[in-house]
Design a protein around this motif. Structure first.
Motif, PDB file in Angstrom:
ATOM      1  N   PHE A   1      38.603  37.746  44.843  1.00 57.54           N
ATOM      2  CA  PHE A   1      37.036  37.729  44.767  1.00 57.54           C
ATOM      3  C   PHE A   1      36.629  39.042  44.258  1.00 57.54           C
ATOM      4  O   PHE A   1      35.551  39.627  44.833  1.00 57.54           O
ATOM      5  CB  PHE A   1      36.472  37.446  46.179  1.00 57.54           C
ATOM      6  N   PRO A   2      36.863  39.291  42.947  1.00 57.19           N
ATOM      7  CA  PRO A   2      36.369  40.495  42.305  1.00 57.19           C
ATOM      8  C   PRO A   2      35.051  40.442  41.784  1.00 57.19           C
ATOM      9  O   PRO A   2      34.407  41.592  41.651  1.00 57.19           O
ATOM     10  CB  PRO A   2      37.376  40.685  41.155  1.00 57.19           C
ATOM     11  N   LYS A   3      34.606  39.190  41.376  1.00 55.24           N
ATOM     12  CA  LYS A   3      33.411  39.146  40.729  1.00 55.24           C
ATOM     13  C   LYS A   3      31.970  39.764  41.644  1.00 55.24           C
ATOM     14  O   LYS A   3      31.374  40.275  41.168  1.00 55.24           O
ATOM     15  CB  LYS A   3      32.880  37.638  40.492  1.00 55.24           C
ATOM     16  N   ARG A   4      31.936  39.108  42.814  1.00 58.65           N
ATOM     17  CA  ARG A   4      30.933  39.539  43.863  1.00 58.65           C
ATOM     18  C   ARG A   4      31.031  41.084  44.079  1.00 58.65           C
ATOM     19  O   ARG A   4      29.814  41.572  44.231  1.00 58.65           O
ATOM     20  CB  ARG A   4      30.866  38.838  45.217  1.00 58.65           C
ATOM     21  N   LEU A   5      32.150  41.695  44.139  1.00 57.21           N
ATOM     22  CA  LEU A   5      32.238  42.954  44.359  1.00 57.21           C
ATOM     23  C   LEU A   5      31.728  43.605  43.220  1.00 57.21           C
ATOM     24  O   LEU A   5      31.138  44.830  43.401  1.00 57.21           O
ATOM     25  CB  LEU A   5      33.807  43.442  44.659  1.00 57.21           C
ATOM     26  N   GLN A   6      32.117  43.242  42.000  1.00 53.14           N
ATOM     27  CA  GLN A   6      31.854  43.982  40.738  1.00 53.14           C
ATOM     28  C   GLN A   6      30.321  43.858  40.639  1.00 53.14           C
ATOM     29  O   GLN A   6      29.442  44.964  40.340  1.00 53.14           O
ATOM     30  CB  GLN A   6      32.475  43.124  39.467  1.00 53.14           C
ATOM     31  N   LEU A   7      29.660  42.912  40.738  1.00 53.67           N
ATOM     32  CA  LEU A   7      28.158  42.767  40.841  1.00 53.67           C
ATOM     33  C   LEU A   7      27.439  43.656  41.712  1.00 53.67           C
ATOM     34  O   LEU A   7      26.501  44.362  41.516  1.00 53.67           O
ATOM     35  CB  LEU A   7      27.614  41.209  41.177  1.00 53.67           C
ATOM     36  N   PHE A   8      28.049  43.559  43.045  1.00 50.70           N
ATOM     37  CA  PHE A   8      27.350  44.623  43.980  1.00 50.70           C
ATOM     38  C   PHE A   8      27.619  46.119  43.680  1.00 50.70           C
ATOM     39  O   PHE A   8      26.578  46.627  43.731  1.00 50.70           O
ATOM     40  CB  PHE A   8      27.955  44.137  45.430  1.00 50.70           C
ATOM     41  N   TYR A   9      28.621  46.360  43.197  1.00 43.29           N
ATOM     42  CA  TYR A   9      28.857  47.647  42.750  1.00 43.29           C
ATOM     43  C   TYR A   9      27.936  48.207  41.870  1.00 43.29           C
ATOM     44  O   TYR A   9      27.297  49.249  41.521  1.00 43.29           O
ATOM     45  CB  TYR A   9      30.442  47.723  42.453  1.00 43.29           C
ATOM     46  N   GLU A  10      27.994  47.181  40.665  1.00 44.63           N
ATOM     47  CA  GLU A  10      26.957  47.398  39.449  1.00 44.63           C
ATOM     48  C   GLU A  10      25.570  47.797  40.038  1.00 44.63           C
ATOM     49  O   GLU A  10      24.792  48.556  39.273  1.00 44.63           O
ATOM     50  CB  GLU A  10      27.180  46.401  38.562  1.00 44.63           C
ATOM     51  N   ARG A  11      25.230  46.978  40.939  1.00 44.79           N
ATOM     52  CA  ARG A  11      23.804  47.231  41.310  1.00 44.79           C
ATOM     53  C   ARG A  11      23.591  48.694  42.077  1.00 44.79           C
ATOM     54  O   ARG A  11      22.616  49.420  41.951  1.00 44.79           O
ATOM     55  CB  ARG A  11      23.505  46.327  42.629  1.00 44.79           C
ATOM     56  N   ILE A  12      24.742  48.817  42.904  1.00 47.33           N
ATOM     57  CA  ILE A  12      24.859  50.492  43.415  1.00 47.33           C
ATOM     58  C   ILE A  12      24.721  51.390  42.453  1.00 47.33           C
ATOM     59  O   ILE A  12      23.986  52.392  42.334  1.00 47.33           O
ATOM     60  CB  ILE A  12      25.868  50.692  44.379  1.00 47.33           C
ATOM     61  N   GLU A  13      25.606  51.304  41.187  1.00 45.48           N
ATOM     62  CA  GLU A  13      25.609  52.325  40.183  1.00 45.48           C
ATOM     63  C   GLU A  13      24.470  52.255  39.320  1.00 45.48           C
ATOM     64  O   GLU A  13      24.111  53.288  38.939  1.00 45.48           O
ATOM     65  CB  GLU A  13      26.921  51.806  39.449  1.00 45.48           C
ATOM     66  N   SER A  14      23.700  51.137  39.068  1.00 49.64           N
ATOM     67  CA  SER A  14      22.419  51.184  38.593  1.00 49.64           C
ATOM     68  C   SER A  14      21.460  51.868  39.100  1.00 49.64           C
ATOM     69  O   SER A  14      20.719  52.830  38.455  1.00 49.64           O
ATOM     70  CB  SER A  14      22.273  49.669  38.143  1.00 49.64           C
ATOM     71  N   ARG A  15      21.395  51.686  40.527  1.00 55.56           N
ATOM     72  CA  ARG A  15      20.366  52.404  41.016  1.00 55.56           C
ATOM     73  C   ARG A  15      20.533  53.973  41.003  1.00 55.56           C
ATOM     74  O   ARG A  15      19.627  54.769  41.016  1.00 55.56           O
ATOM     75  CB  ARG A  15      20.384  52.245  42.689  1.00 55.56           C
TER      76      ARG A  15
END
Length: 747
Positions: free
Chosen positions: A550-564
């Motif tokens: 399940f890498p996609k959900r982790l990827q999206l969540f991390y990208e939100r953190i990184e974007s912030r």
């Protein structure tokens, strides 16, 4: 009733010395700084003299009754002073300092630490006194230099940018020194492993605090922006400062480190200037108390007894820092003139020197005579700083006459060649990005695991189900960072180029495997903290399979953190959107700004009518008008009130332009991502043999060719009919994106 009256009387008795001592300090300081303001001398010296007059060694005036209270006020002063220094510091500024200032500061710091230690040993001092002396002498004074530059009107000159960059590097090195000196003082030995552990511990907490601070604090300030009046913003900023002071103390660091870190975090927010303005009165108050407390330690008998050490250390400070900083600037590739100006500007000690000396006294590892000696040396070098800056040009002219022509030409040749742009290989970019990825995310993962195992786990008293719940929650918290550490691609462009070139395939696989192993190790480390080794191993295997599925959900969540995080980190820069100062070595030319007043005679005139290039020799790289910027304006562009002009020229040309437009204030720009000044070594056959007009460099870069170096000869503002030759070093100011697309230095 009588007991209540007695308690009130005791309270008033304890309160009275505190108020009277503070009143005495401030009254003495007020008289001293008014006098020093009148005679146009640095206020720091006024505070030192005020402290001497209010201290125990001057008996003609009333003296402070309770030194302990003053020490508490002075400690608060150090905290506020370091907090405001942090507000002016900014980690982003450190990243933009560049090689010139970093090399200059590094050579100066290493040289002065060695010379200071050697001088202490020569005078028969203890090893600890000698070590602290070296650290003290390696720090220059930001306050004194800024004041001197303002008074002499040289803040817009090229060498000033190098000096400011060196001071930024010195600030962060001073923080590192405080940690190392504390370690040495506590252990009373010079164990290499203890120093390494201290450095690693400092790096760990710096990364953790900075990343966490940038993620949370700007968000907090933005969410509460409608509630932040001047009063509430001041209280919130000081609360954040003291919170970090507490965290730093709990982690085993000095309170000053925590204050500096919080200041540097807030410096990245859009509220930085407003907070700096609000905190300034508080800084002035407590800073005055701190410097007065320093002056109270001046013992005339000690200075008479140690007159020769004062003289020796003063000469060592002035000449040692001048020579070492000049050599550092030369090594970094600066011309002789700017190197001499830089070296003679940094020849003093100041705020951080006092703080390091205070650290030695607080830890009880330095002798009593060291502090008053340092105060005396600081006072003398403060007086000499403006004269040193004024004498830098005559000193340079004298050196040119004395040094052999061969040596001067060698310096010019080295300076010229060191400025040539050298591309960084894709492999280096990939490895650098991978290392940064591993370090930052490892710190975050370790911090979360330690928080769970050492804080949350002891609360559940060994309950198995509670262990499972905490371990699961911790895994969920670190999962995005595990993904970024182990699986997320870094330096994607460099990596794709390497794959296209079919290079470094095996090393790339090894680096990626190392990242995955780090991720697996941290999962095992977490589970082993909660369960037995066998259960932990089985859980690791299961979790890795689930994790890979399940890498996609982790990827999206991390990208939100990184974007912030990225948004918070760039908020201030995006809001200000000002141009950066760019250097044009080996010439004296550099970029600076002028704001056009409404009553100037150039308002409303087109650039071709002003003929600034022909009359004065300056180029206008850009015009900032309101919220937009006109990069490389055309000859028909008119000037309007409040336009900000980005001017390229030498120090002399800029001074002439200042007189021409009746502009008295010269400022150094901060940063801009669009208009840049770059140099290229011409090797592309498509341009060789063509004139500047035929090469269409202006059209291709939306810029100007402002300089050419050929066989050691330099041409400023070359005419359009000049023919380009192989190995010419061409300086162009223009659009950053367009200049990145042209290839002058490849066939």
């Amino acid at each position: 009733m009588n007991e209540v009256k007695q308690t009130a009387a005791e309270a008033s008795h304890h309160l009275y010395p505190l108020i009277s001592d503070l009143g005495l300090i401030l009254m003495t300081a007020a008289v001293a700084i008014l006098l020093f303001k009148k005679i146009k001398q640095p206020l720091v010296l006024g505070y030192l003299i005020a402290g001497f007059l209010a201290g125990p060694y001057f008996t003609l005036f009333p003296s402070v009754q309770d030194k302990h209270n003053v020490e508490v006020w002075a400690e608060i002063g150090v905290i506020i002073l370091l907090f405001t220094l942090g507000l002016e510091f900014s980690f982003k500024k450190l990243m933009k300092v560049g090689g010139t200032a970093s090399v200059t500061a590094s050579v100066q710091i290493v040289s002065m630490v060695f010379l200071g230690y050697w001088a202490g040993q020569f005078m028969g001092w203890s090893s600890m006194d000698s070590i602290f002396l070296g650290a003290i002498l390696s720090m220059s004074s930001t306050t004194i230099i800024l004041r001197a530059f303002d008074e002499l009107g040289v803040k817009g000159q090229k060498f000033a940018g190098i000096v400011f960059g060196a001071l930024i590097v010195e600030d962060i090195v001073a923080i590192l020194m405080m940690v190392l000196l504390s370690t040495i003082a506590v252990s009373q030995q010079f164990s290499g492993m203890e120093l390494v552990e201290s450095v690693l511990k400092l790096v760990f907490f710096l990364i953790l605090w900075f990343v966490g601070g940038i993620f949370f604090i700007p968000t907090l300030l933005k969410k509460a922006k409608n509630l932040l009046s001047d009063e509430t913003l001041l209280i919130v900023s000081l609360a954040l400062c003291l919170m970090m002071v507490i965290l730093a103390t709990m982690a085993g660091f000095s309170p000053a480190l925590g204050a500096f870190i919080m200041g540097s975090i807030i410096a990245e927010t859009t509220k930085a200037e407003r907070i700096e303005h609000l905190v300034k009165p508080v800084k002035d108050l407590f800073g005055a108390v701190f410097f007065v407390s320093v002056g109270m330690l001046i013992n005339p008998d000690t200075l008479v007894e140690y007159a020769w050490p004062v003289i020796i250390i003063t000469l060592l400070t002035i000449f040692g820092k001048t020579i070492s900083s000049t050599i550092g600037a030369l090594i970094s590739g600066q011309p002789l003139k700017q190197s001499v100006q830089t070296g003679m500007s940094l020849a003093q000690i100041g705020e951080f020197s006092f703080i390091i000396a205070t650290l030695g006294m607080t830890l009880g590892v330095t002798s009593n005579f060291l502090y008053p000696i340092i105060v005396a040396v600081s006072a003398i070098s403060t007086f000499t700083t403006p004269f040193m800056i004024k004498l830098s040009i005559p000193a340079y002219n004298k050196l040119v006459k004395i040094l052999p022509d061969k040596f001067i030409k060698g310096i010019e040749s080295y300076s010229s060649s060191s400025q040539t742009i050298k591309a960084t290989s894709n492999w280096v970019l990939f490895v650098r990005a991978s290392i940064i990825q591993i370090i930052i995310h490892s710190v975050l993962i370790i911090a979360l695991i330690l928080l769970s195992s050492r804080v949350l786990l002891p609360m559940v008293n060994g309950s198995q189900w509670a262990n499972v719940a905490i371990a699961t929650a911790t895994l969920l918290c670190i999962a995005p960072f595990l993904y970024a550490l182990a699986l997320r691609q870094v330096a994607t462009k460099a990596l794709s180029d390497l794959k296209a070139e079919n290079k470094f395939r095996a090393p790339i696989r090894i680096v990626n495997l190392i990242r995955i192993l780090f991720g697996v190790f941290f999962i095992g480390f977490l589970l082993n903290s909660f369960f037995s080794s066998l259960i932990a191993f089985g859980a690791v295997v299961v979790f890795v399979f689930v994790y890979m599925a399940f890498p996609k959900r982790l990827q999206l969540f991390y990208e939100r953190i990184e974007s912030r995080f990225i948004q918070n980190f760039n908020d201030r820069e995006n809001q200000e959107a000002t141009n950066s100062k760019h250097e044009l070595s080996p010439w004296d030319a550099h970029m600076t700004t002028f704001e056009i007043d409404a009553d100037l005679n150039i308002v409303g005139k087109p650039l071709h009518e002003l003929k600034l290039r022909e009359k004065i020799g300056v180029n206008i790289a850009a015009i900032k008008r309101g919220s937009f910027t006109i990069n490389v304006p055309s000859r028909n562009e008119q000037l309007f009130p409040n336009d900000i002009l980005y001017i390229i020229g030498t120090d002399r040309q800029i001074d002439k332009f200042k007189v021409y437009v009746n502009q008295s204030k010269v400022t150094v720009p901060e940063n801009d991502a669009e208009t840049v000044l770059k140099n290229f070594e011409l090797k592309n056959e498509n341009f060789i043999g063509k004139t500047i007009r035929e090469s269409q460099l202006r059209e291709k870069t939306n810029g100007l060719v402002v300089g050419i170096e050929r066989d050691g000869q330099r041409m400023m503002n070359p005419e359009s009919h000049v023919i380009l030759e192989k190995n010419d070093i061409i300086w162009i100011v223009g659009d950053k994106k367009r200049m990145n697309l042209i290839t002058l230095n490849t066939n």
